[in-house]
Structure formats: C-alpha cells, structure tokens
Scaffold this motif. Structure first.
Motif, mmCIF file in Angstrom:
data_model
loop_
_atom_site.group_PDB
_atom_site.id
_atom_site.type_symbol
_atom_site.label_atom_id
_atom_site.label_comp_id
_atom_site.label_asym_id
_atom_site.label_seq_id
_atom_site.Cartn_x
_atom_site.Cartn_y
_atom_site.Cartn_z
ATOM 1 N N ASP A 32 0.562 -1.178 -0.074
ATOM 2 C CA ASP A 32 0.018 -0.177 -0.085
ATOM 3 C C ASP A 32 0.920 1.389 0.048
ATOM 4 N N VAL A 33 1.923 1.418 -0.865
ATOM 5 C CA VAL A 33 2.707 2.760 -1.190
ATOM 6 C C VAL A 33 1.838 3.484 -1.734
ATOM 7 N N GLN A 34 1.919 4.667 -1.101
ATOM 8 C CA GLN A 34 1.283 5.751 -1.712
ATOM 9 C C GLN A 34 1.860 7.295 -1.466
ATOM 10 N N ARG A 35 1.761 8.012 -2.515
ATOM 11 C CA ARG A 35 2.561 9.159 -2.511
ATOM 12 C C ARG A 35 1.413 10.343 -2.316
ATOM 13 N N ASP A 66 0.220 16.971 -1.607
ATOM 14 C CA ASP A 66 -0.348 18.014 -1.061
ATOM 15 C C ASP A 66 -1.286 17.669 0.421
ATOM 16 N N PRO A 67 -1.452 18.545 1.237
ATOM 17 C CA PRO A 67 -0.667 19.710 1.621
ATOM 18 C C PRO A 67 0.732 19.636 2.270
ATOM 19 N N LEU A 68 0.868 18.389 2.796
ATOM 20 C CA LEU A 68 2.266 17.958 3.313
ATOM 21 C C LEU A 68 2.848 17.139 2.472
ATOM 22 N N PRO A 69 3.612 17.035 1.531
ATOM 23 C CA PRO A 69 4.093 16.087 0.608
ATOM 24 C C PRO A 69 4.959 14.948 1.636
ATOM 25 N N HIS A 70 4.386 13.698 1.183
ATOM 26 C CA HIS A 70 5.106 12.699 2.077
ATOM 27 C C HIS A 70 4.848 11.076 1.211
#
Length: 105
Positions: A85-88, A91-95
């Motif tokens: 479940d890798v998610q990019r 916004d609003p806090l890039p992680h």
C-alpha cells in the motif's frame, strides 16, 4: 509540536532468472538507510487456529522523494517487514506512506 523521526532500513532484493522467469533473490539483497521517517503501530491480530501466529502492523511515513517499492522490505528494530500500500501524497504536506506487515510464529 513536531513528531520525532527515525532512520529505518530499506532492503531491496536482487533478482535471478529461474526457468525463464525473473524472481526476487533475497540472498543478494541490498540495504539502504531511509532518514526522516515515522513509524506508528496499528492494530494487528493473533491467530490461534492450527498454529500460534502474531501479525504486527505498522504505518510508515517517509519523505515524499523516498525510493520505496511494494517489493521492498523495511527493517525496524531488527525486524523485517513486508511493504504494501505505498502511496505518494503531494499536498498539503508531501510525503510517502506505506503499510508494513510482519508475521511471527
């Protein structure tokens, strides 16, 4: 208030060809330190049917530009976890976030 961060190890398998198919080769894996990560416990489960087993779940939060694949493993406190479940999140806090799973027993 900001939450503390820590380093974790990303373990990536090498590959071999087995009967014409490329498969993961964990005996030739490489480790890389991922800095600035957060690891939070999630609800796991205990299975008692046919054998005793404990499933440990963690949520990994890492910097947005981290090199992480669902085929990797993450090592936290000397325990290797499978990644899913890798998610990019831009916004609003890039992680980047991922689910980490380990079975014992």
């Amino acid at each position: 208030m900001s939450l503390p961060t820590r380093d974790v190890i990303r373990r990536r398998a090498g590959s071999i060809t087995d009967h014409g198919t490329t498969v993961s080769d964990w005996s030739s894996s490489t480790d890389f330190t991922l800095s600035g990560c957060r690891v939070q416990p999630l609800t796991g489960e205990e299975l008692l049917a046919n054998r005793d087993a404990t499933k440990t779940l963690l949520r990994l939060t890492a910097p947005a530009d981290v090199d992480l694949l669902a085929t990797d493993r993450i090592v936290v406190d000397d325990v290797a976890f499978e990644v899913s479940d890798v998610q990019r999140w831009p916004d609003p806090l890039p992680h980047t976030s991922a689910m980490l799973t380990s079975w014992e027993g």
